[in-house]
Design an enzyme around this catalytic site. Structure first.
Site, PDB file in Angstrom:
ATOM      1  N   GLU A  89      35.046   3.318  17.020  1.00  0.00           N
ATOM      2  CA  GLU A  89      36.298   2.759  17.557  1.00  0.00           C
ATOM      3  C   GLU A  89      36.092   2.080  18.902  1.00  0.00           C
ATOM      4  O   GLU A  89      36.971   1.378  19.377  1.00  0.00           O
ATOM      5  CB  GLU A  89      37.377   3.853  17.637  1.00  0.00           C
ATOM      6  CG  GLU A  89      37.306   4.786  18.842  1.00  0.00           C
ATOM      7  CD  GLU A  89      36.228   5.872  18.737  1.00  0.00           C
ATOM      8  OE1 GLU A  89      35.457   5.864  17.758  1.00  0.00           O
ATOM      9  OE2 GLU A  89      36.166   6.724  19.654  1.00  0.00           O
ATOM     10  N   HIS A 142      30.622   6.303  18.496  1.00  0.00           N
ATOM     11  CA  HIS A 142      32.048   5.952  18.502  1.00  0.00           C
ATOM     12  C   HIS A 142      32.300   4.564  17.897  1.00  0.00           C
ATOM     13  O   HIS A 142      32.324   3.579  18.640  1.00  0.00           O
ATOM     14  CB  HIS A 142      32.563   5.933  19.940  1.00  0.00           C
ATOM     15  CG  HIS A 142      32.725   7.286  20.555  1.00  0.00           C
ATOM     16  ND1 HIS A 142      33.889   7.995  20.484  1.00  0.00           N
ATOM     17  CD2 HIS A 142      31.858   8.055  21.249  1.00  0.00           C
ATOM     18  CE1 HIS A 142      33.747   9.158  21.125  1.00  0.00           C
ATOM     19  NE2 HIS A 142      32.521   9.215  21.592  1.00  0.00           N
ATOM     20  N   CYS A 199      32.417  12.140  17.226  1.00  0.00           N
ATOM     21  CA  CYS A 199      32.052  12.850  18.454  1.00  0.00           C
ATOM     22  C   CYS A 199      32.619  14.275  18.422  1.00  0.00           C
ATOM     23  O   CYS A 199      32.204  15.067  17.593  1.00  0.00           O
ATOM     24  CB  CYS A 199      32.513  12.063  19.672  1.00  0.00           C
ATOM     25  SG  CYS A 199      31.638  12.524  21.173  1.00  0.00           S
TER      26      CYS A 199
END
Lengths: 78, 225
Positions: free
Chosen positions: B199, B197, B89
């Site tokens: 994560e 993302h 990002c």
């Protein structure tokens, strides 16, 4: 010395903000607007000793992203 | 040997903790937290992560200020030595602004901030970050960005595709990215930037675990190397 740096998108790079502004102008009833491109104006106050080369480097290193943007340096009489 | 990873934090970040948690969960070793003003990185790093957020309030251009902060010189040097670097990002935006990856991330074509889980197609499953996926596999990973509209000139895009450097593509229209590009690799293959993302998709409680294989690939690849 006052310096204005005009940063604009390169030709061929789609400009979503310009397009949105264009739509909004049409929505307000303004006709005859063929295209809108949005840019950025950065005003610098620099010592007279700052060279053209240094200004150019400032633009290339930070003020403009050379992948998508062009810049134009304008010196303004005080 | 323990997996040594660093997570860089720029002022205005909000995904750095999630990134550190993901790295710790997958590798079993806590990530070292590094502040943007630090002039050097910890030594013997196996992995550097630039997480997401709004570095310097996205002033000037997303990632522009962070790319010129002191720690980025150290990151550029480490990347040059072959240390794996993942930018997610805003981290992707920082990597392009720093010149570690080609192209630029522009305002989304819709002008809207987009925050939802999107389908991605794995284009390259040979890289150190994507070896845990199958080529062509569709994975679901969240995006949350305003400036994710990838752009590069035609010659650059052709070269990226020809060299297998498009890691992920959006499998549906998301943000106007040219050729639906969601993530790209550098020439050496040790730097990956992506808008989605991973994560945020490593634990069933997140609603999906499709991001986990990315971290597992990196950890496994390095431990075996």
């Amino acid at each position: 010395m006052k310096v204005r740096v005009h940063v604009s998108l390169k030709n061929g790079v789609l400009d979503p903000q310009g397009r949105a502004i264009h739509h909004a102008l049409e929505g307000l009833g303004f006709s005859g607007v063929n295209d809108v491109r949005a840019g950025r104006l950065i005003e610098l106050d620099v010592d007279d000793s700052v060279t053209d080369e240094a200004l150019d480097e400032m633009c290339r290193k930070l003020l403009a992203n050379m992948v998508i943007e062009n810049y134009r340096i304008e010196k303004v009489a005080a | 040997m323990a997996f040594r990873s660093a997570v860089i934090t720029f002022p205005g970040y909000n995904c750095d903790r999630d990134m550190a948690v993901a790295l710790e969960q997958v590798s079993g070793t806590p990530a070292i937290r590094v502040w943007h003003g630090d002039a050097s990185l910890p030594d013997r790093l196996d992995f550097i992560a630039l997480p997401g957020g709004f570095s310097y309030g996205d002033y000037l251009r997303s990632g522009a200020m962070a790319a010129r902060s002191p720690i980025m010189q150290a990151v550029i040097e480490a990347a040059g030595r072959g240390v794996p670097v993942l930018g997610v990002c805003n981290g992707f935006q920082v990597l392009t602004e720093a010149g570690l990856l080609p192209g630029a991330l522009m305002r989304n074509a819709s002008q809207n901030f987009i925050c939802r889980t999107v389908p991605l197609k794995v284009e390259n499953s040979q890289s150190l970050f994507t070896a845990g996926y199958e080529a062509g596999q569709i994975v679901h990973i969240p995006v949350a960005h305003h400036d994710g509209n990838y752009f590069a000139d035609e010659a650059t895009l052709d070269r990226l595709e020809g060299e297998g450097r498009v890691a992920f593509r959006y499998a549906e229209q998301v943000n106007g990215s040219i050729r639906d590009i969601a993530g790209v690799l550098n020439e050496a293959g040790n730097v990956l930037g992506m808008m989605p993302h991973p994560e945020r998709a490593i634990d069933p409680a997140h609603g999906g675990t499709d991001g986990r294989a990315l971290f597992e690939s990196a950890v496994k690849g390095l431990v075996e190397a």
